[in-house]
Scaffold this motif. Structure first.
Motif, PDB file in Angstrom:
ATOM      1  N   LEU A   5       4.551  22.726 -29.769  1.00 19.93           N
ATOM      2  CA  LEU A   5       4.642  21.695 -30.813  1.00 19.93           C
ATOM      3  C   LEU A   5       5.978  21.735 -31.555  1.00 19.93           C
ATOM      4  O   LEU A   5       6.318  20.794 -32.270  1.00 19.93           O
ATOM      5  CB  LEU A   5       3.490  21.860 -31.812  1.00 19.93           C
ATOM      6  CG  LEU A   5       2.112  21.422 -31.298  1.00 19.93           C
ATOM      7  CD1 LEU A   5       1.026  21.771 -32.305  1.00 19.93           C
ATOM      8  CD2 LEU A   5       2.104  19.919 -31.019  1.00 19.93           C
ATOM      9  N   GLU A   6       6.714  22.829 -31.398  1.00 12.65           N
ATOM     10  CA  GLU A   6       8.046  22.903 -32.004  1.00 12.65           C
ATOM     11  C   GLU A   6       9.080  22.108 -31.197  1.00 12.65           C
ATOM     12  O   GLU A   6      10.225  21.958 -31.608  1.00 12.65           O
ATOM     13  CB  GLU A   6       8.495  24.367 -32.100  1.00 12.65           C
ATOM     14  CG  GLU A   6       7.604  25.234 -32.979  1.00 12.65           C
ATOM     15  CD  GLU A   6       7.602  24.775 -34.424  1.00 12.65           C
ATOM     16  OE1 GLU A   6       8.660  24.275 -34.875  1.00 12.65           O
ATOM     17  OE2 GLU A   6       6.563  24.910 -35.100  1.00 12.65           O
ATOM     18  N   THR A   7       8.659  21.608 -30.040  1.00 15.74           N
ATOM     19  CA  THR A   7       9.574  20.855 -29.177  1.00 15.74           C
ATOM     20  C   THR A   7       9.926  19.510 -29.821  1.00 15.74           C
ATOM     21  O   THR A   7       9.064  18.833 -30.384  1.00 15.74           O
ATOM     22  CB  THR A   7       8.927  20.612 -27.803  1.00 15.74           C
ATOM     23  OG1 THR A   7       8.542  21.869 -27.243  1.00 15.74           O
ATOM     24  CG2 THR A   7       9.910  19.914 -26.868  1.00 15.74           C
ATOM     25  N   SER A   8      11.192  19.144 -29.725  1.00 17.70           N
ATOM     26  CA  SER A   8      11.610  17.834 -30.255  1.00 17.70           C
ATOM     27  C   SER A   8      11.129  16.722 -29.336  1.00 17.70           C
ATOM     28  O   SER A   8      10.849  16.943 -28.155  1.00 17.70           O
ATOM     29  CB  SER A   8      13.140  17.766 -30.381  1.00 17.70           C
ATOM     30  OG  SER A   8      13.736  17.826 -29.095  1.00 17.70           O
ATOM     31  N   LEU A   9      11.034  15.520 -29.900  1.00 17.13           N
ATOM     32  CA  LEU A   9      10.549  14.388 -29.110  1.00 17.13           C
ATOM     33  C   LEU A   9      11.486  14.059 -27.961  1.00 17.13           C
ATOM     34  O   LEU A   9      11.052  13.571 -26.914  1.00 17.13           O
ATOM     35  CB  LEU A   9      10.382  13.163 -30.023  1.00 17.13           C
ATOM     36  CG  LEU A   9       9.164  13.206 -30.956  1.00 17.13           C
ATOM     37  CD1 LEU A   9       9.187  12.004 -31.891  1.00 17.13           C
ATOM     38  CD2 LEU A   9       7.869  13.222 -30.152  1.00 17.13           C
ATOM     39  N   LEU A  26      10.495  16.403 -25.420  1.00 21.64           N
ATOM     40  CA  LEU A  26       9.109  16.138 -25.041  1.00 21.64           C
ATOM     41  C   LEU A  26       9.005  15.028 -24.006  1.00 21.64           C
ATOM     42  O   LEU A  26       8.059  14.977 -23.218  1.00 21.64           O
ATOM     43  CB  LEU A  26       8.297  15.771 -26.290  1.00 21.64           C
ATOM     44  CG  LEU A  26       6.808  15.473 -26.084  1.00 21.64           C
ATOM     45  CD1 LEU A  26       6.101  16.684 -25.480  1.00 21.64           C
ATOM     46  CD2 LEU A  26       6.155  15.088 -27.411  1.00 21.64           C
ATOM     47  N   SER A  27       9.990  14.147 -23.980  1.00 20.44           N
ATOM     48  CA  SER A  27       9.944  13.036 -23.032  1.00 20.44           C
ATOM     49  C   SER A  27      10.201  13.484 -21.601  1.00 20.44           C
ATOM     50  O   SER A  27       9.958  12.729 -20.662  1.00 20.44           O
ATOM     51  CB  SER A  27      10.984  11.975 -23.432  1.00 20.44           C
ATOM     52  OG  SER A  27      10.704  11.476 -24.716  1.00 20.44           O
ATOM     53  N   SER A  28      10.690  14.710 -21.424  1.00 16.48           N
ATOM     54  CA  SER A  28      10.969  15.186 -20.065  1.00 16.48           C
ATOM     55  C   SER A  28       9.664  15.547 -19.353  1.00 16.48           C
ATOM     56  O   SER A  28       8.686  15.979 -19.971  1.00 16.48           O
ATOM     57  CB  SER A  28      11.894  16.398 -20.110  1.00 16.48           C
ATOM     58  OG  SER A  28      11.233  17.499 -20.707  1.00 16.48           O
ATOM     59  N   ALA A  65      10.521   3.088 -29.373  1.00 13.36           N
ATOM     60  CA  ALA A  65      11.072   3.243 -30.723  1.00 13.36           C
ATOM     61  C   ALA A  65      12.542   3.643 -30.670  1.00 13.36           C
ATOM     62  O   ALA A  65      13.368   3.142 -31.447  1.00 13.36           O
ATOM     63  CB  ALA A  65      10.264   4.290 -31.493  1.00 13.36           C
ATOM     64  N   GLN A  66      12.854   4.579 -29.735  1.00 13.44           N
ATOM     65  CA  GLN A  66      14.239   5.022 -29.600  1.00 13.44           C
ATOM     66  C   GLN A  66      15.149   3.862 -29.208  1.00 13.44           C
ATOM     67  O   GLN A  66      16.263   3.722 -29.726  1.00 13.44           O
ATOM     68  CB  GLN A  66      14.319   6.136 -28.546  1.00 13.44           C
ATOM     69  CG  GLN A  66      15.700   6.745 -28.376  1.00 13.44           C
ATOM     70  CD  GLN A  66      16.117   7.585 -29.570  1.00 13.44           C
ATOM     71  OE1 GLN A  66      15.347   7.760 -30.512  1.00 13.44           O
ATOM     72  NE2 GLN A  66      17.335   8.082 -29.542  1.00 13.44           N
ATOM     73  N   VAL A 118       3.684   9.128 -24.961  1.00 12.21           N
ATOM     74  CA  VAL A 118       4.946   9.421 -25.645  1.00 12.21           C
ATOM     75  C   VAL A 118       6.113   8.632 -25.059  1.00 12.21           C
ATOM     76  O   VAL A 118       7.016   8.198 -25.788  1.00 12.21           O
ATOM     77  CB  VAL A 118       5.246  10.938 -25.605  1.00 12.21           C
ATOM     78  CG1 VAL A 118       5.543  11.398 -24.177  1.00 12.21           C
ATOM     79  CG2 VAL A 118       6.414  11.272 -26.531  1.00 12.21           C
ATOM     80  N   ASP A 119       6.087   8.424 -23.738  1.00 12.99           N
ATOM     81  CA  ASP A 119       7.196   7.674 -23.126  1.00 12.99           C
ATOM     82  C   ASP A 119       7.274   6.260 -23.677  1.00 12.99           C
ATOM     83  O   ASP A 119       8.347   5.770 -24.046  1.00 12.99           O
ATOM     84  CB  ASP A 119       7.028   7.632 -21.604  1.00 12.99           C
ATOM     85  CG  ASP A 119       7.364   8.977 -20.968  1.00 12.99           C
ATOM     86  OD1 ASP A 119       8.039   9.774 -21.642  1.00 12.99           O
ATOM     87  OD2 ASP A 119       6.951   9.214 -19.831  1.00 12.99           O
ATOM     88  N   ILE A 120       6.106   5.612 -23.720  1.00 10.03           N
ATOM     89  CA  ILE A 120       6.086   4.220 -24.177  1.00 10.03           C
ATOM     90  C   ILE A 120       6.407   4.144 -25.666  1.00 10.03           C
ATOM     91  O   ILE A 120       7.263   3.372 -26.103  1.00 10.03           O
ATOM     92  CB  ILE A 120       4.714   3.583 -23.892  1.00 10.03           C
ATOM     93  CG1 ILE A 120       4.460   3.559 -22.373  1.00 10.03           C
ATOM     94  CG2 ILE A 120       4.641   2.182 -24.482  1.00 10.03           C
ATOM     95  CD1 ILE A 120       3.091   3.042 -22.000  1.00 10.03           C
TER      96      ILE A 120
END
Length: 253
Positions: free
Chosen positions: A67-71, A74-76, A122-123, A115-117
């Protein structure tokens, strides 16, 4: 290409509108404020967990680390696989997972799946917005440059108008003087023409006298000797007459 053509047509139409100032229009648009509402953030924390199995505690610890992983990371696919693996393990020990974490884990699984969508969309929106801000900033710089150039041009225009009015006033004054000079010139021209005409008349008249003068001069030359003799005879006659008068008077006494 069609969009660019339509844009050029719109610009041409705006330029045709009376008293439309594109610089003022752009300045007004760029002066509008863009206030971004503060985004609320939700962070999920795994609090102290009371578990009955050391395996579940280790899995939850692994999940807390993930959960400490950045978004962005996280997308990988690799990180998502790690999440799926941990969540799959927790589903196997579902009975040993505290009930208060069930809803969180379920939402976490849904979040990882989407998360990808959600994040990439959003990005992309944020990147597009940042690009718009950069474009707006660039336009603002261009506008400041244009306004500075416009100020210089307006200063030159103001100076030019003053010089123009001064020169125009001088031209009007010179035109008045020129008109007066033209009138004087025309009068002099008429006078000169009159004098030329009078001279021509005199020449014509004198030309008529030339033959007569030649005749007279010839006659004078021809009668010059007779004239001198006549003068001598006249003088003698006058002297003789004077002598006779004197003798008469003298003898009368």
């Amino acid at each position: 290409m069609l969009e660019r053509f339509q844009t050029l047509v719109e610009i041409d139409n705006m330029l045709l509108e009376p008293e439309w100032d594109p610089i003022a229009e752009l300045d007004s648009i760029l002066s509008e404020s863009y206030n971004m509402s503060p985004m609320s953030t939700h962070s999920a924390f795994v609090s102290e967990i009371e578990v009955q199995s050391p395996n579940v505690a280790a899995i939850l610890g692994k999940l807390e680390t993930l959960l400490e992983t950045s978004l962005e990371i996280l997308s990988s696919d690799e990180v998502k696989q790690q999440f799926h693996y941990v969540l799959e393990q927790l589903s196997q020990f579902k009975d040993q997972v505290p009930l208060r974490l069930h809803a969180v884990i379920y939402k976490l699984k849904s979040f990882i799946d989407d998360v990808d969508i959600r994040y990439m969309t959003a990005q992309k929106t944020i990147q597009d917005y940042d690009q718009l801000l950069q474009s707006r900033s660039l336009l603002s710089k261009h506008l400041e440059s244009v306004k500075a150039r416009q100020y210089q041009i307006n200063s030159r225009v103001s100076e030019g108008k003053i010089q123009f009015e001064k020169i125009n006033s001088e031209i009007v004054e010179l035109e008045h003087k020129l008109c007066a000079l033209v009138v004087t010139r025309d009068k002099l021209k008429r006078t000169l023409d009159y004098c030329d005409a009078e001279n021509n008349k005199l020449k014509t008249q004198v030309a008529q006298w030339v033959p007569e003068c030649k005749t007279i001069m010839i006659a004078l030359k021809e009668s010059e000797t007779s004239y001198k003799v006549a003068l001598t005879n006249k003088k003698r006659a006058e002297n003789e007459w004077d002598d006779l008068k004197k003798n008469f008077v003298a003898k009368k006494i």
